[in-house]
Design a protein around this motif. Structure first.
Motif, PDB file in Angstrom:
ATOM      1  N   ASP A 128       0.872  -1.179   0.000  1.00 42.31           N
ATOM      2  CA  ASP A 128       0.000   0.000   0.000  1.00 42.31           C
ATOM      3  C   ASP A 128       0.907   1.226   0.000  1.00 42.31           C
ATOM      4  N   PRO A 129       0.973   1.961  -1.112  1.00 42.75           N
ATOM      5  CA  PRO A 129       1.899   3.090  -1.191  1.00 42.75           C
ATOM      6  C   PRO A 129       1.507   4.268  -0.297  1.00 42.75           C
ATOM      7  N   SER A 130       0.306   4.239   0.283  1.00 43.07           N
ATOM      8  CA  SER A 130      -0.130   5.365   1.113  1.00 43.07           C
ATOM      9  C   SER A 130       0.379   5.265   2.550  1.00 43.07           C
ATOM     10  N   CYS A 131       1.074   4.193   2.885  1.00 44.78           N
ATOM     11  CA  CYS A 131       1.572   4.072   4.256  1.00 44.78           C
ATOM     12  C   CYS A 131       3.002   3.547   4.259  1.00 44.78           C
ATOM     13  N   MET A 132       3.675   3.756   5.372  1.00 46.49           N
ATOM     14  CA  MET A 132       5.030   3.244   5.558  1.00 46.49           C
ATOM     15  C   MET A 132       5.247   3.012   7.040  1.00 46.49           C
ATOM     16  N   THR A 133       6.287   2.270   7.352  1.00 51.11           N
ATOM     17  CA  THR A 133       6.551   1.889   8.729  1.00 51.11           C
ATOM     18  C   THR A 133       7.978   2.230   9.105  1.00 51.11           C
ATOM     19  N   ASP A 134       8.146   2.757  10.297  1.00 43.01           N
ATOM     20  CA  ASP A 134       9.468   2.972  10.864  1.00 43.01           C
ATOM     21  C   ASP A 134       9.728   1.798  11.790  1.00 43.01           C
ATOM     22  N   GLN A 135      10.770   1.021  11.511  1.00 40.87           N
ATOM     23  CA  GLN A 135      10.983  -0.217  12.256  1.00 40.87           C
ATOM     24  C   GLN A 135      12.446  -0.616  12.268  1.00 40.87           C
ATOM     25  N   LEU A 136      12.756  -1.544  13.135  1.00 40.79           N
ATOM     26  CA  LEU A 136      14.085  -2.140  13.150  1.00 40.79           C
ATOM     27  C   LEU A 136      14.247  -3.044  11.934  1.00 40.79           C
ATOM     28  N   VAL A 137      15.463  -3.142  11.458  1.00 42.40           N
ATOM     29  CA  VAL A 137      15.767  -4.044  10.353  1.00 42.40           C
ATOM     30  C   VAL A 137      16.094  -5.408  10.948  1.00 42.40           C
ATOM     31  N   PRO A 138      15.491  -6.475  10.428  1.00 49.46           N
ATOM     32  CA  PRO A 138      15.786  -7.803  10.968  1.00 49.46           C
ATOM     33  C   PRO A 138      17.224  -8.210  10.651  1.00 49.46           C
ATOM     34  N   PRO A 139      17.732  -9.188  11.389  1.00 47.96           N
ATOM     35  CA  PRO A 139      19.082  -9.661  11.086  1.00 47.96           C
ATOM     36  C   PRO A 139      19.129 -10.303   9.703  1.00 47.96           C
ATOM     37  N   THR A 140      20.331 -10.396   9.174  1.00 46.89           N
ATOM     38  CA  THR A 140      20.533 -11.145   7.942  1.00 46.89           C
ATOM     39  C   THR A 140      20.369 -12.620   8.282  1.00 46.89           C
ATOM     40  N   VAL A 141      19.606 -13.329   7.469  1.00 46.19           N
ATOM     41  CA  VAL A 141      19.388 -14.763   7.686  1.00 46.19           C
ATOM     42  C   VAL A 141      19.837 -15.514   6.444  1.00 46.19           C
ATOM     43  N   TRP A 142      20.631 -16.541   6.676  1.00 42.92           N
ATOM     44  CA  TRP A 142      21.035 -17.474   5.628  1.00 42.92           C
ATOM     45  C   TRP A 142      20.408 -18.824   5.930  1.00 42.92           C
ATOM     46  N   LEU A 143      19.794 -19.456   4.943  1.00 39.98           N
ATOM     47  CA  LEU A 143      19.394 -20.858   5.015  1.00 39.98           C
ATOM     48  C   LEU A 143      20.491 -21.615   4.287  1.00 39.98           C
ATOM     49  N   VAL A 144      21.088 -22.607   4.963  1.00 46.34           N
ATOM     50  CA  VAL A 144      22.337 -23.190   4.480  1.00 46.34           C
ATOM     51  C   VAL A 144      22.232 -24.715   4.412  1.00 46.34           C
ATOM     52  N   ASP A 145      22.860 -25.297   3.390  1.00 50.17           N
ATOM     53  CA  ASP A 145      22.912 -26.757   3.287  1.00 50.17           C
ATOM     54  C   ASP A 145      24.189 -27.282   3.939  1.00 50.17           C
ATOM     55  N   ASP A 146      24.373 -28.586   3.935  1.00 44.65           N
ATOM     56  CA  ASP A 146      25.531 -29.191   4.604  1.00 44.65           C
ATOM     57  C   ASP A 146      26.866 -28.856   3.943  1.00 44.65           C
ATOM     58  N   GLN A 147      26.845 -28.377   2.703  1.00 46.48           N
ATOM     59  CA  GLN A 147      28.094 -28.003   2.026  1.00 46.48           C
ATOM     60  C   GLN A 147      28.467 -26.540   2.281  1.00 46.48           C
ATOM     61  N   GLY A 148      27.641 -25.816   3.048  1.00 47.94           N
ATOM     62  CA  GLY A 148      27.941 -24.418   3.346  1.00 47.94           C
ATOM     63  C   GLY A 148      27.389 -23.444   2.333  1.00 47.94           C
ATOM     64  N   TYR A 149      26.588 -23.946   1.392  1.00 48.29           N
ATOM     65  CA  TYR A 149      25.970 -23.070   0.397  1.00 48.29           C
ATOM     66  C   TYR A 149      24.565 -22.729   0.849  1.00 48.29           C
ATOM     67  N   GLY A 150      24.174 -21.491   0.593  1.00 48.16           N
ATOM     68  CA  GLY A 150      22.866 -21.083   1.047  1.00 48.16           C
ATOM     69  C   GLY A 150      22.317 -19.925   0.260  1.00 48.16           C
ATOM     70  N   MET A 151      21.221 -19.416   0.801  1.00 50.22           N
ATOM     71  CA  MET A 151      20.555 -18.271   0.199  1.00 50.22           C
ATOM     72  C   MET A 151      19.900 -17.478   1.310  1.00 50.22           C
ATOM     73  N   ARG A 152      19.687 -16.195   1.032  1.00 53.40           N
ATOM     74  CA  ARG A 152      19.020 -15.321   1.999  1.00 53.40           C
ATOM     75  C   ARG A 152      17.555 -15.226   1.612  1.00 53.40           C
ATOM     76  N   PRO A 153      16.654 -15.720   2.466  1.00 52.91           N
ATOM     77  CA  PRO A 153      15.234 -15.672   2.119  1.00 52.91           C
ATOM     78  C   PRO A 153      14.648 -14.290   2.372  1.00 52.91           C
ATOM     79  N   LEU A 154      13.629 -13.962   1.603  1.00 49.74           N
ATOM     80  CA  LEU A 154      12.881 -12.725   1.830  1.00 49.74           C
ATOM     81  C   LEU A 154      12.121 -12.828   3.142  1.00 49.74           C
ATOM     82  N   VAL A 155      12.150 -11.769   3.936  1.00 55.52           N
ATOM     83  CA  VAL A 155      11.336 -11.711   5.145  1.00 55.52           C
ATOM     84  C   VAL A 155       9.970 -11.178   4.719  1.00 55.52           C
ATOM     85  N   PRO A 156       8.891 -11.932   4.965  1.00 51.44           N
ATOM     86  CA  PRO A 156       7.561 -11.457   4.558  1.00 51.44           C
ATOM     87  C   PRO A 156       7.241 -10.100   5.176  1.00 51.44           C
TER      88      PRO A 156
END
Length: 186
Positions: A125-153
């Protein structure tokens, strides 16, 4: 054989051999699982210059993305500013001008984490915005150490839905590494 009998016979033969198509599984066999495009995975690190602290490493990582189908992470890594170097949270008191950039590794049942990150964001909704803390960086990682950063809903005004971060925080911490970052690097 009459012409119509030839077509019936040829049709039966084609059904029997499956026309050589890879899409026609042999009777009694399970369909092949879909192959996932996991080319987006990269080495998981908290020491990239675009994660909140310009560390001068020259390493840049991809932006957060939706979790790809077929990716099965085994653990989570978070990266976030902790307290200052003496732990009182008031900034640098002793003159070395550093703050802790905290890397935590967590393992456990990731089903709640994955479910929370897969919740779709609300339409913006472009008519509103929120002032908030930024969440930590999150990595989802496999056993080989490769991962991706998921979008926070996010909600309609862009507010982060903290359910995903709270799900991560319920996982047991298996390792904590505190990187001392110059205060000016934030």
């Amino acid at each position: 054989m009459r012409p119509s009998g030839m077509f019936v016979g040829a049709g039966a033969l084609l059904l029997l051999v499956g026309c050589g198509s890879a899409e026609s599984p042999v009777l009694g066999s399970a369909p092949a699982p879909p192959t996932a495009d996991l080319s987006m995975l990269e080495p998981a690190t908290c020491l990239a210059d675009n994660l909140g602290a310009s560390l001068g490493t020259g390493v840049l990582v991809s932006e957060p993305k939706p979790i790809p189908d077929g990716f099965t992470p085994t653990h989570v890594i978070t990266c976030d500013f902790g307290t200052d170097d003496d732990g009182d949270g008031r900034g640098d008191d002793n003159g070395d001008h550093t703050i802790g950039w905290v890397e935590q590794h967590r393992r456990g049942d990731l089903s709640a984490v994955l479910s929370a990150f897969r919740v779709p964001s609300d339409p913006r909704d472009p008519s509103c915005m929120t002032d908030q803390l930024v969440p930590p960086t999150v990595w989802l990682v496999d056993d080989q150490g490769y991962g991706m950063r998921p979008l926070v809903p996010q909600g309609a005004c862009g507010q982060y839905r903290w359910d995903a971060i709270e799900a991560v925080n319920t996982l047991p911490v298996t390792e904590t590494i505190v990187h001392q970052v110059p205060v000016g690097a934030r």
